[in-house]
Design a protein around this motif. Sequence first.
Motif, PDB file in Angstrom:
ATOM      1  N   PRO A 123      10.774  12.078   1.734  1.00  0.00           N
ATOM      2  CA  PRO A 123       9.455  12.630   1.405  1.00  0.00           C
ATOM      3  C   PRO A 123       8.953  13.562   2.499  1.00  0.00           C
ATOM      4  N   GLY A 124       8.169  14.569   2.066  1.00  0.00           N
ATOM      5  CA  GLY A 124       7.467  15.432   3.019  1.00  0.00           C
ATOM      6  C   GLY A 124       6.180  14.747   3.453  1.00  0.00           C
ATOM      7  N   ILE A 125       5.100  15.507   3.506  1.00  0.00           N
ATOM      8  CA  ILE A 125       3.834  14.917   3.954  1.00  0.00           C
ATOM      9  C   ILE A 125       3.156  14.268   2.751  1.00  0.00           C
ATOM     10  N   THR A 182      -0.827   8.997   2.673  1.00  0.00           N
ATOM     11  CA  THR A 182      -1.008   7.549   2.786  1.00  0.00           C
ATOM     12  C   THR A 182      -1.652   7.302   4.145  1.00  0.00           C
ATOM     13  N   ASN A 191      11.623   0.533   1.594  1.00  0.00           N
ATOM     14  CA  ASN A 191      10.487   1.434   1.804  1.00  0.00           C
ATOM     15  C   ASN A 191       9.732   1.161   3.103  1.00  0.00           C
ATOM     16  N   GLY A 249       8.260   0.994   6.614  1.00  0.00           N
ATOM     17  CA  GLY A 249       8.505   1.884   7.747  1.00  0.00           C
ATOM     18  C   GLY A 249       7.266   2.014   8.601  1.00  0.00           C
ATOM     19  N   ASN A 284       7.402  -7.126  -1.155  1.00  0.00           N
ATOM     20  CA  ASN A 284       7.402  -7.635   0.231  1.00  0.00           C
ATOM     21  C   ASN A 284       6.411  -6.857   1.094  1.00  0.00           C
ATOM     22  N   LEU A 313      14.094   4.884   1.822  1.00  0.00           N
ATOM     23  CA  LEU A 313      13.089   5.882   2.160  1.00  0.00           C
ATOM     24  C   LEU A 313      13.432   6.452   3.531  1.00  0.00           C
ATOM     25  N   ALA A 314      14.003   7.662   3.538  1.00  0.00           N
ATOM     26  CA  ALA A 314      14.188   8.377   4.808  1.00  0.00           C
ATOM     27  C   ALA A 314      12.947   9.248   4.983  1.00  0.00           C
ATOM     28  N   SER A 315      13.100  10.514   5.331  1.00  0.00           N
ATOM     29  CA  SER A 315      11.909  11.346   5.563  1.00  0.00           C
ATOM     30  C   SER A 315      12.331  12.793   5.774  1.00  0.00           C
ATOM     31  N   ASP A 338       9.186  -9.956   7.567  1.00  0.00           N
ATOM     32  CA  ASP A 338       9.260  -8.809   8.473  1.00  0.00           C
ATOM     33  C   ASP A 338      10.695  -8.268   8.404  1.00  0.00           C
ATOM     34  N   VAL A 339      10.859  -7.052   7.923  1.00  0.00           N
ATOM     35  CA  VAL A 339      12.227  -6.541   7.720  1.00  0.00           C
ATOM     36  C   VAL A 339      12.977  -6.338   9.033  1.00  0.00           C
ATOM     37  N   SER A 340      12.253  -6.355  10.160  1.00  0.00           N
ATOM     38  CA  SER A 340      12.962  -6.222  11.443  1.00  0.00           C
ATOM     39  C   SER A 340      13.575  -7.549  11.894  1.00  0.00           C
ATOM     40  N   LYS A 393      15.028   7.933  11.098  1.00  0.00           N
ATOM     41  CA  LYS A 393      15.194   8.323   9.692  1.00  0.00           C
ATOM     42  C   LYS A 393      16.501   9.114   9.482  1.00  0.00           C
ATOM     43  N   ARG A 397       0.862  -1.191   0.000  1.00  0.00           N
ATOM     44  CA  ARG A 397       0.000   0.000   0.000  1.00  0.00           C
ATOM     45  C   ARG A 397       0.903   1.248   0.000  1.00  0.00           C
ATOM     46  N   GLY A 398       0.268   2.412  -0.073  1.00  0.00           N
ATOM     47  CA  GLY A 398       0.967   3.676   0.114  1.00  0.00           C
ATOM     48  C   GLY A 398       2.093   3.913  -0.886  1.00  0.00           C
TER      49      GLY A 398
HETATM   50  N1  NAD Z   1       3.561   9.182   4.292  1.00  0.00           N
HETATM   51  C1  NAD Z   1       4.464  10.089   4.600  1.00  0.00           C
HETATM   52  O1  NAD Z   1       4.102  11.262   4.851  1.00  0.00           O
HETATM   53  C2  NAD Z   1       5.920   9.749   4.636  1.00  0.00           C
HETATM   54  C3  NAD Z   1       6.826  10.809   4.734  1.00  0.00           C
HETATM   55  C4  NAD Z   1       8.181  10.532   4.778  1.00  0.00           C
HETATM   56  C5  NAD Z   1       8.633   9.239   4.715  1.00  0.00           C
HETATM   57  N2  NAD Z   1       7.739   8.224   4.620  1.00  0.00           N
HETATM   58  C6  NAD Z   1       8.297   6.869   4.581  1.00  0.00           C
HETATM   59  O2  NAD Z   1       7.887   6.224   3.384  1.00  0.00           O
HETATM   60  C7  NAD Z   1       7.774   4.822   3.596  1.00  0.00           C
HETATM   61  C8  NAD Z   1       6.378   4.359   3.180  1.00  0.00           C
HETATM   62  O3  NAD Z   1       5.424   5.022   3.999  1.00  0.00           O
HETATM   63  P1  NAD Z   1       3.859   5.085   3.695  1.00  0.00           P
HETATM   64  O4  NAD Z   1       3.427   6.467   3.944  1.00  0.00           O
HETATM   65  O5  NAD Z   1       3.555   4.425   2.414  1.00  0.00           O
HETATM   66  O6  NAD Z   1       3.340   4.216   4.944  1.00  0.00           O
HETATM   67  P2  NAD Z   1       2.229   3.080   5.057  1.00  0.00           P
HETATM   68  O7  NAD Z   1       2.034   2.867   6.505  1.00  0.00           O
HETATM   69  O8  NAD Z   1       1.052   3.406   4.204  1.00  0.00           O
HETATM   70  O9  NAD Z   1       2.971   1.824   4.389  1.00  0.00           O
HETATM   71  C9  NAD Z   1       4.084   1.240   5.001  1.00  0.00           C
HETATM   72  C10 NAD Z   1       4.164  -0.207   4.563  1.00  0.00           C
HETATM   73  O10 NAD Z   1       5.278  -0.816   5.234  1.00  0.00           O
HETATM   74  C11 NAD Z   1       4.840  -2.073   5.722  1.00  0.00           C
HETATM   75  N3  NAD Z   1       5.635  -2.513   6.868  1.00  0.00           N
HETATM   76  C12 NAD Z   1       5.572  -2.026   8.138  1.00  0.00           C
HETATM   77  N4  NAD Z   1       6.403  -2.718   8.933  1.00  0.00           N
HETATM   78  C13 NAD Z   1       6.992  -3.663   8.151  1.00  0.00           C
HETATM   79  C14 NAD Z   1       7.935  -4.684   8.405  1.00  0.00           C
HETATM   80  N5  NAD Z   1       8.429  -4.883   9.631  1.00  0.00           N
HETATM   81  N6  NAD Z   1       8.332  -5.468   7.372  1.00  0.00           N
HETATM   82  C15 NAD Z   1       7.826  -5.290   6.119  1.00  0.00           C
HETATM   83  N7  NAD Z   1       6.919  -4.335   5.837  1.00  0.00           N
HETATM   84  C16 NAD Z   1       6.510  -3.532   6.840  1.00  0.00           C
HETATM   85  C17 NAD Z   1       3.386  -1.844   6.106  1.00  0.00           C
HETATM   86  O11 NAD Z   1       2.671  -3.052   6.283  1.00  0.00           O
HETATM   87  C18 NAD Z   1       2.901  -0.993   4.965  1.00  0.00           C
HETATM   88  O12 NAD Z   1       2.454  -1.761   3.879  1.00  0.00           O
HETATM   89  C19 NAD Z   1       8.070   4.604   5.084  1.00  0.00           C
HETATM   90  O13 NAD Z   1       9.418   4.252   5.261  1.00  0.00           O
HETATM   91  C20 NAD Z   1       7.808   5.966   5.686  1.00  0.00           C
HETATM   92  O14 NAD Z   1       8.497   6.151   6.887  1.00  0.00           O
HETATM   93  C21 NAD Z   1       6.398   8.443   4.576  1.00  0.00           C
END
Ligand code: NAD
Length: 248
Positions: free
Chosen positions: A183-185, A188, A88, A90, A32, A138-140, A61-63, A157, A12-13
């Motif tokens: 990425p900013g805001i 998702t 990606n 997070g 993944n 993907l940082a932030s 699980d990436v952790s 991050k 997703r996202g």
């Molecule tokens: N949305 C934002 O505003 C934003 C801004 C800056 C950075 N980011 C970064 O971008 C990346 C994607 O964020 P997003 O907004 O799509 O978030 P999101 O929560 O919509 O999607 C994150 C995805 O990562 C998966 N995930 C979580 N833990 C996991 C794990 N342990 N192993 C494998 N997968 C795992 C989730 O299930 C989910 O599908 C992240 O690293 C986030 O920190 C997002």
Amino acid sequence: MSRTAIVTGASRGIGRAIAVGLANRGYDLALNDIDRQKDDLNDAAEEVRGLGRKCVTILADVSDASDCKRAVAEAISGLGHIDVLVNNAGILKLSTIDEMTPELWDQTFAVNTRGVFQMTQAVVTHMKERRYGRIVNLASLAARTGGPGQSHYAASKSAVVGFTRVSSMEFGGFGITVNAVCPGIIMTEMGRNNLREPERVAYFEKITDLHRLGQPEDVVGPVAFFASDDSAFVTGQALNVDGGIFYS
Ligand SMILES: NC(=O)c1ccc[n+]([C@@H]2O[C@H](COP(=O)([O-])OP(=O)(O)OC[C@H]3O[C@@H](n4cnc5c(N)ncnc54)[C@H](O)[C@@H]3O)[C@@H](O)[C@H]2O)c1
């Protein structure tokens, strides 16, 4: 031979948008996510296959370090080789420093930071052997300027940006580039949870040069650039993808 990529957190996202964006650019994919996202992950894979690309799904699980090794092995056996890793996956669970538990701090670092390290370590031997690789982390914006309630996330991050620089130094001699996007805001599930109040949405729209919040697709082009050979001489960088909020 098609280019191939692993995208973590791709159900997703932003991760899913990157998967579709890379598929549209001709990449075969290993997608993944964690167990509970299985249905969405299969849906994302169907979308990629509908674009005429090969796609394997990997629940991991990436952790978990052994999950990361298995994920990379499954991606290589499914696609033949791996050119690109997009780290990606997070999490962001808001908490003030006063209320932070050590468990939440550790969980945030386990996914956002250690997950990036573990996936990188799992794939890099393969990339070194092929003397080719593209790693995009993907940082932030939070690595530049986090908001209240994000101390753990901002720290995790910022660490990804540091890890990106040193990865670039260690792997550059093997034809592997490592870059980050900040990425900013982005709207998702994570972005919406982070920005619940309408006043905060209005504030960010106001302070962003483009006067809008981001969509997942806004992150795709910069990631695709770092994944491609157009960025062959660019490594160790962290690029803000925030519509014009932070300059550095
Ligand atoms: N949305 C934002 O505003 C934003 C801004 C800056 C950075 N980011 C970064 O971008 C990346 C994607 O964020 P997003 O907004 O799509 O978030 P999101 O929560 O919509 O999607 C994150 C995805 O990562 C998966 N995930 C979580 N833990 C996991 C794990 N342990 N192993 C494998 N997968 C795992 C989730 O299930 C989910 O599908 C992240 O690293 C986030 O920190 C997002």
